[in-house]
Design an enzyme around this catalytic site. Structure first.
Site, PDB file in Angstrom:
ATOM      1  N   GLU A   1       3.921   0.176  -2.524  1.00  0.00           N
ATOM      2  CA  GLU A   1       2.619   0.030  -1.852  1.00  0.00           C
ATOM      3  C   GLU A   1       1.581   0.106  -2.957  1.00  0.00           C
ATOM      4  O   GLU A   1       1.390   1.172  -3.546  1.00  0.00           O
ATOM      5  CB  GLU A   1       2.399   1.180  -0.859  1.00  0.00           C
ATOM      6  CG  GLU A   1       3.365   1.182   0.299  1.00  0.00           C
ATOM      7  CD  GLU A   1       3.086   0.083   1.314  1.00  0.00           C
ATOM      8  OE1 GLU A   1       2.079  -0.627   1.188  1.00  0.00           O
ATOM      9  OE2 GLU A   1       3.902  -0.053   2.228  1.00  0.00           O
TER      10      GLU A   1
ATOM     11  N   GLU B   1      -9.303  -4.297  -9.187  1.00  0.00           N
ATOM     12  CA  GLU B   1      -9.486  -3.127  -8.322  1.00  0.00           C
ATOM     13  C   GLU B   1     -10.281  -2.062  -9.067  1.00  0.00           C
ATOM     14  O   GLU B   1      -9.880  -1.624 -10.136  1.00  0.00           O
ATOM     15  CB  GLU B   1      -8.119  -2.557  -7.916  1.00  0.00           C
ATOM     16  CG  GLU B   1      -8.247  -1.454  -6.893  1.00  0.00           C
ATOM     17  CD  GLU B   1      -6.909  -0.807  -6.549  1.00  0.00           C
ATOM     18  OE1 GLU B   1      -6.109  -0.528  -7.459  1.00  0.00           O
ATOM     19  OE2 GLU B   1      -6.676  -0.557  -5.355  1.00  0.00           O
TER      20      GLU B   1
ATOM     21  N   LYS C   1       7.956  13.225  -6.097  1.00  0.00           N
ATOM     22  CA  LYS C   1       7.045  13.528  -7.207  1.00  0.00           C
ATOM     23  C   LYS C   1       5.629  13.191  -6.760  1.00  0.00           C
ATOM     24  O   LYS C   1       5.233  12.024  -6.706  1.00  0.00           O
ATOM     25  CB  LYS C   1       7.382  12.705  -8.459  1.00  0.00           C
ATOM     26  CG  LYS C   1       6.583  13.200  -9.662  1.00  0.00           C
ATOM     27  CD  LYS C   1       6.277  12.126 -10.690  1.00  0.00           C
ATOM     28  CE  LYS C   1       4.925  11.511 -10.614  1.00  0.00           C
ATOM     29  NZ  LYS C   1       3.750  12.379 -10.713  1.00  0.00           N
TER      30      LYS C   1
ATOM     31  N   CYS D   1      -6.712   2.266  -1.181  1.00  0.00           N
ATOM     32  CA  CYS D   1      -6.095   0.984  -1.505  1.00  0.00           C
ATOM     33  C   CYS D   1      -6.660  -0.125  -0.643  1.00  0.00           C
ATOM     34  O   CYS D   1      -6.677  -1.278  -1.053  1.00  0.00           O
ATOM     35  CB  CYS D   1      -4.596   1.087  -1.321  1.00  0.00           C
ATOM     36  SG  CYS D   1      -4.117   1.719   0.290  1.00  0.00           S
TER      37      CYS D   1
HETATM   38  P1  NAD Z   1      -0.932   5.578 -10.324  1.00  0.00           P
HETATM   39  O1  NAD Z   1      -0.213   4.283 -10.262  1.00  0.00           O
HETATM   40  O2  NAD Z   1      -1.609   5.960 -11.562  1.00  0.00           O
HETATM   41  O3  NAD Z   1       0.043   6.788  -9.972  1.00  0.00           O
HETATM   42  C1  NAD Z   1       0.811   6.826  -8.793  1.00  0.00           C
HETATM   43  C2  NAD Z   1       1.991   7.744  -9.002  1.00  0.00           C
HETATM   44  O4  NAD Z   1       2.857   7.174  -9.987  1.00  0.00           O
HETATM   45  C3  NAD Z   1       1.618   9.137  -9.535  1.00  0.00           C
HETATM   46  O5  NAD Z   1       2.457  10.097  -8.943  1.00  0.00           O
HETATM   47  C4  NAD Z   1       1.901   9.004 -11.006  1.00  0.00           C
HETATM   48  O6  NAD Z   1       2.181  10.218 -11.654  1.00  0.00           O
HETATM   49  C5  NAD Z   1       3.125   8.118 -10.992  1.00  0.00           C
HETATM   50  N1  NAD Z   1       3.372   7.416 -12.254  1.00  0.00           N
HETATM   51  C6  NAD Z   1       2.467   7.062 -13.197  1.00  0.00           C
HETATM   52  N2  NAD Z   1       3.092   6.462 -14.232  1.00  0.00           N
HETATM   53  C7  NAD Z   1       4.407   6.422 -13.927  1.00  0.00           C
HETATM   54  C8  NAD Z   1       5.559   5.952 -14.603  1.00  0.00           C
HETATM   55  N3  NAD Z   1       5.479   5.382 -15.810  1.00  0.00           N
HETATM   56  N4  NAD Z   1       6.755   6.085 -14.005  1.00  0.00           N
HETATM   57  C9  NAD Z   1       6.845   6.652 -12.793  1.00  0.00           C
HETATM   58  N5  NAD Z   1       5.797   7.148 -12.102  1.00  0.00           N
HETATM   59  C10 NAD Z   1       4.583   7.025 -12.659  1.00  0.00           C
HETATM   60  O7  NAD Z   1      -1.946   5.527  -9.088  1.00  0.00           O
HETATM   61  P2  NAD Z   1      -3.071   6.591  -8.711  1.00  0.00           P
HETATM   62  O8  NAD Z   1      -4.176   6.434  -9.696  1.00  0.00           O
HETATM   63  O9  NAD Z   1      -2.474   7.913  -8.460  1.00  0.00           O
HETATM   64  O10 NAD Z   1      -3.526   6.005  -7.298  1.00  0.00           O
HETATM   65  C11 NAD Z   1      -4.410   4.961  -7.180  1.00  0.00           C
HETATM   66  C12 NAD Z   1      -3.686   3.643  -6.985  1.00  0.00           C
HETATM   67  O11 NAD Z   1      -2.809   3.719  -5.870  1.00  0.00           O
HETATM   68  C13 NAD Z   1      -4.642   2.529  -6.660  1.00  0.00           C
HETATM   69  O12 NAD Z   1      -4.313   1.369  -7.375  1.00  0.00           O
HETATM   70  C14 NAD Z   1      -4.443   2.296  -5.182  1.00  0.00           C
HETATM   71  O13 NAD Z   1      -4.783   1.032  -4.729  1.00  0.00           O
HETATM   72  C15 NAD Z   1      -3.012   2.613  -5.008  1.00  0.00           C
HETATM   73  N6  NAD Z   1      -2.746   2.979  -3.619  1.00  0.00           N
HETATM   74  C16 NAD Z   1      -2.031   2.131  -2.812  1.00  0.00           C
HETATM   75  C17 NAD Z   1      -1.813   2.453  -1.496  1.00  0.00           C
HETATM   76  C18 NAD Z   1      -1.035   1.560  -0.580  1.00  0.00           C
HETATM   77  O14 NAD Z   1      -0.504   2.047   0.413  1.00  0.00           O
HETATM   78  N7  NAD Z   1      -0.907   0.281  -0.848  1.00  0.00           N
HETATM   79  C19 NAD Z   1      -2.294   3.644  -0.990  1.00  0.00           C
HETATM   80  C20 NAD Z   1      -3.019   4.476  -1.828  1.00  0.00           C
HETATM   81  C21 NAD Z   1      -3.213   4.130  -3.147  1.00  0.00           C
END
Ligand code: NAD
Length: 495
Positions: free
Chosen positions: A253, A388, A178, A287
Site C-alpha cells: 500500500e 507526493e 515492525k 496516502c
Molecule cells: P516509509 O516508506 O519511509 O516507511 C514505512 C515503513 O517501512 C516504516 O516502518 C519503515 O521503517 C520501513 N522501512 C523503511 N525502509 C525500509 C527498508 N529498507 N526495508 C524494510 N522496511 C523499511 O514511509 P513513512 O514515511 O513511514 O510513511 C509515509 C508513506 O506511506 C507515504 O508515502 C504514504 O503515502 C504512504 N502510505 C500509504 C498508505 C496506503 O495505504 N496506501 C497509507 C499510509 C501511508
C-alpha cells in the site's frame, strides 16, 4: 534521557530488551522533545521473533484452534481495543502529532476490522469441483501462508497495522510486526492487548527499530512467507525487490497524488469542504491526500476565493486539543521535505496564494508546523503536481473538458484515489470508470470502511486491504485429488 520510559519488544509472549542493548528516542512533534525510548531492534531480534512466530504457526495451541475459536479471539481483542481506545489515541497523538479528534475516531473504528475478520474466520471455505476426470473426487482447501511480516508507517499507525493483522490472523497466520520508528509506542501498547485477549504466545510479535536494521532482515528471512507493507513508493519498490529474491508473497500500500476534481455543476460549498478535507485534514500526511484540485475553468475564480476563505480559518495548534484542525508535521525530516517542495513549487512558477512558510503562530509552540498552503498557476507536469509531498500543500490545476480532467488526473505514476464533485449522474459514472485509481469518491472524500476494498493502481500499490476478498491475500489454495474408482489407469501417462 534517563527519565524517559524504556520500552520493550514483544517476542514469543515475552517483553524483552533489544539484543543490541540500544534504544532510540521517540520525539513528540508538538513539543519537539523526546518522550519515550524505543528498543533498537536488529537482525538478532528479528531471528528470535520469526522463530517464535514460526513455532507458533505449527503449535497446536494456534493450529488446532477451530476457526470459530480464532474468530472469537479477534472479537475479544476488539472489545479490549474499544475499552482502551482513548488511551491508545492519546499515545498515537503524542507520538505522531496527528489530531486527537482523528486518532480517537480511528481507534473507535479499528475494532470493527477485528470483528469483521473475526466473523469471516469460520467462513473461509474450499470448493468441491465437478472435475472432468472419471473416478476422481477433487476439492480445494484454503490454507494460511505461515509467518507474515507486517511493516507499517507512522501516519495512521494502528489503523494501517489492523488492516494487515486482522485478515492475517483470521486466516490462521502468525505475525511479526515492525511498526514505524516514529510511532512505536502505540504499537507496543496495542501488543499487550493481544496477550490479554488470549492469543497464544508467538502468534503476534513486535520488533521495533529502523527499516534497514529490522525491516530488511525480516523481509529476507527464509521463514517469512509474506510481506504486507504500507509506506512510500520508493521504499515499497525496494521491499518488493528484496521480497522477490525469496519469491515471497507481497502486498504493497503505497503513496499517491490523488486528484479532487470539481465540475461546474457541483454543489460548490460541499466541494470546497471536500477539497479542504482532502488536503488539510491530517495535515496532508495521508496516502489519500487530495493534493491536486482540478477545477473546471468556468468556476475557477469563485472556487479559489471560497477555498482560500475556508482554508484561512483552519485552527492550528496542540494536536491533543479537540478544537485543533491542523497539527504539526510528524518528523523534522518530513517538515524539511514539505518546505523544500514549497520552494520548488515557487521556483517552478506556481503562485502561492496561501501559507507557503513555517507557521509562526504562538499556539504552535516549538513544533514542526507548516501553514496550510495553496498554489494556483500549477501546470500538470510540474514536480509539485507529480510528486507526493505528504504535507498540507495543495496544487490547483484548471481544466476545460471532461477528457482533459481525465488526462490530468491519470497523468501521474500514482493511482490511489480520486474525488469527483458533480451533480450529474452521467458524469459520476463515466468519471468513476475512466479514472485510474483504486478508490473513487463522488461528492465525498476520505471515506474508508472495513467492508470496502482499498488499494492502489499503478505505483500506488499491489493488492487490496479491507473487504471480504482481502483475506485471500493471506491464504493459499490447495487442490486435493482422491481416486474413488480404485483402478489405476496407465501409469506411464498423465492422468
Ligand atoms: P516509509 O516508506 O519511509 O516507511 C514505512 C515503513 O517501512 C516504516 O516502518 C519503515 O521503517 C520501513 N522501512 C523503511 N525502509 C525500509 C527498508 N529498507 N526495508 C524494510 N522496511 C523499511 O514511509 P513513512 O514515511 O513511514 O510513511 C509515509 C508513506 O506511506 C507515504 O508515502 C504514504 O503515502 C504512504 N502510505 C500509504 C498508505 C496506503 O495505504 N496506501 C497509507 C499510509 C501511508
Amino acid at each position: 534521557m534517563s527519565e524517559l520510559k524504556k520500552h520493550r519488544m514483544l517476542i514469543g509472549g515475552q517483553w524483552i530488551e533489544p539484543a543490541s542493548g540500544k534504544w532510540f528516542e521517540s520525539v513528540n512533534p508538538f513539543t519537539a522533545a523526546a518522550w519515550a525510548l524505543i528498543p533498537r531492534g536488529a537482525k538478532a531480534d528479528v531471528d528470535r521473533a520469526v522463530a517464535a512466530a514460526y513455532a507458533a504457526f505449527y503449535d497446536d495451541a494456534w493450529r488446532k484452534l477451530t476457526a470459530t475459536a480464532r474468530g472469537a479471539l479477534l472479537s475479544r481483542l476488539a472489545d479490549l481495543i474499544t475499552a482502551e481506545a482513548g488511551k491508545l489515541a492519546e499515545i498515537e497523538t503524542t507520538d505522531n502529532g496527528k489530531l486527537i479528534a482523528e486518532m480517537r475516531g480511528q481507534l473507535n473504528y479499528i475494532p470493527q476490522w477485528f470483528r469483521y475478520y473475526g466473523g469471516l474466520a469460520d467462513k473461509i471455505e474450499g470448493r468441491v469441483l465437478p472435475i472432468d476426470k472419471p473416478g476422481i473426487f477433487n476439492f480445494t482447501r484454503e490454507e494460511p501462508l505461515g509467518v507474515v511480516a507486517a511493516i507499517t508507517p507512522w501516519n495512521s499507525p494502528l489503523l494501517l497495522a489492523t488492516w494487515k493483522l486482522a485478515p492475517a490472523l483470521a486466516a490462521g497466520n502468525t505475525v511479526v510486526w515492525k511498526p514505524s520508528e516514529f510511532s512505536s509506542v502505540s504499537a507496543l501498547a496495542f501488543g499487550e492487548l493481544f496477550e490479554r485477549a488470549g492469543f497464544p504466545p508467538g502468534v503476534v510479535n513486535i520488533v521495533t527499530g529502523f527499516g534497514a536494521e529490522v525491516g530488511e532482515p525480516l523481509i529476507t528471512h527464509r521463514d517469512v512467507a509474506k510481506i504486507a507493507f504500507t509506506g512510500g513508493d520508493k521504499t515499497g519498490e525496494h521491499v518488493y525487490q528484496l521480497a522477490a529474491r525469496g519469491l515471497k508473497r507481497v502486498t504493497l500500500e503505497l503513496g499517491g497524488k490523488s486528484a479532487n476534481i470539481v465540475f461546474d455543476d457541483a454543489d460548490i460549498e460541499q466541494a470546497v469542504k471536500g477539497v479542504v478535507s482532502g488536503i488539510f485534514a491530517a495535515t496532508g500526511q495521508t496516502c489519500i491526500a487530495g493534493s491536486r484540485a482540478l477545477i473546471h475553468r468556468p468556476i475557477l475564480d469563485k472556487f479559489v476565493e471560497q477555498l482560500l476563505a475556508l482554508a484561512k480559518t483552519a485552527r492550528m495548534g496542540d494536536p491533543l486539543d479537540m478544537g485543533t484542525q491542523v497539527g504539526p508535521i510528524t518528523t523534522r525530516s518530513q517538515y524539511e521535505k514539505v518546505l523544500d517542495y514549497i520552494r520548488i513549487a515557487k521556483e517552478e512558477g506556481a503562485v502561492c496564494r496561501l501559507g507557503g512558510a513555517p507557521a509562526q503562530r504562538p499556539e504552535c509552540g516549538p513544533g514542526w508546523f507548516v501553514e496550510p498552503t495553496i498554489f494556483t498557476g500549477v501546470k500538470p507536469d510540474m514536480r509539485i503536481a507529480q510528486e507526493e509531498v505528504f504535507g498540507p500543500v495543495l496544487s490547483i490545476i484548471p481544466f476545460d473538458t471532461e477528457d482533459e480532467a481525465v488526462r490530468i488526473a491519470n497523468g501521474t505514476v500514482y493511482g490511489l484515489a480520486a474525488g469527483v464533485w458533480t451533480t450529474s449522474i452521467r458524469r459520476a459514472l463515466t468519471m468513476s470508470e475512466r479514472l485510474e485509481a483504486g478508490t473513487i469518491w463522488v461528492n465525498t472524500y476520505r471515506a474508508v470502511s472495513y467492508m470496502s476494498p482499498f488499494g492502489g493502481y499503478k505505483r500506488s500499490g499491489i493488492g487490496r486491504e479491507s473487504g471480504i476478498d482481502a483475506i485471500r491475500e493471506y491464504l493459499q489454495t490447495k487442490s486435493v485429488w482422491i481416486d474413488i474408482a480404485g483402478n489405476a489407469p496407465n501409469p506411464f501417462i498423465m492422468r
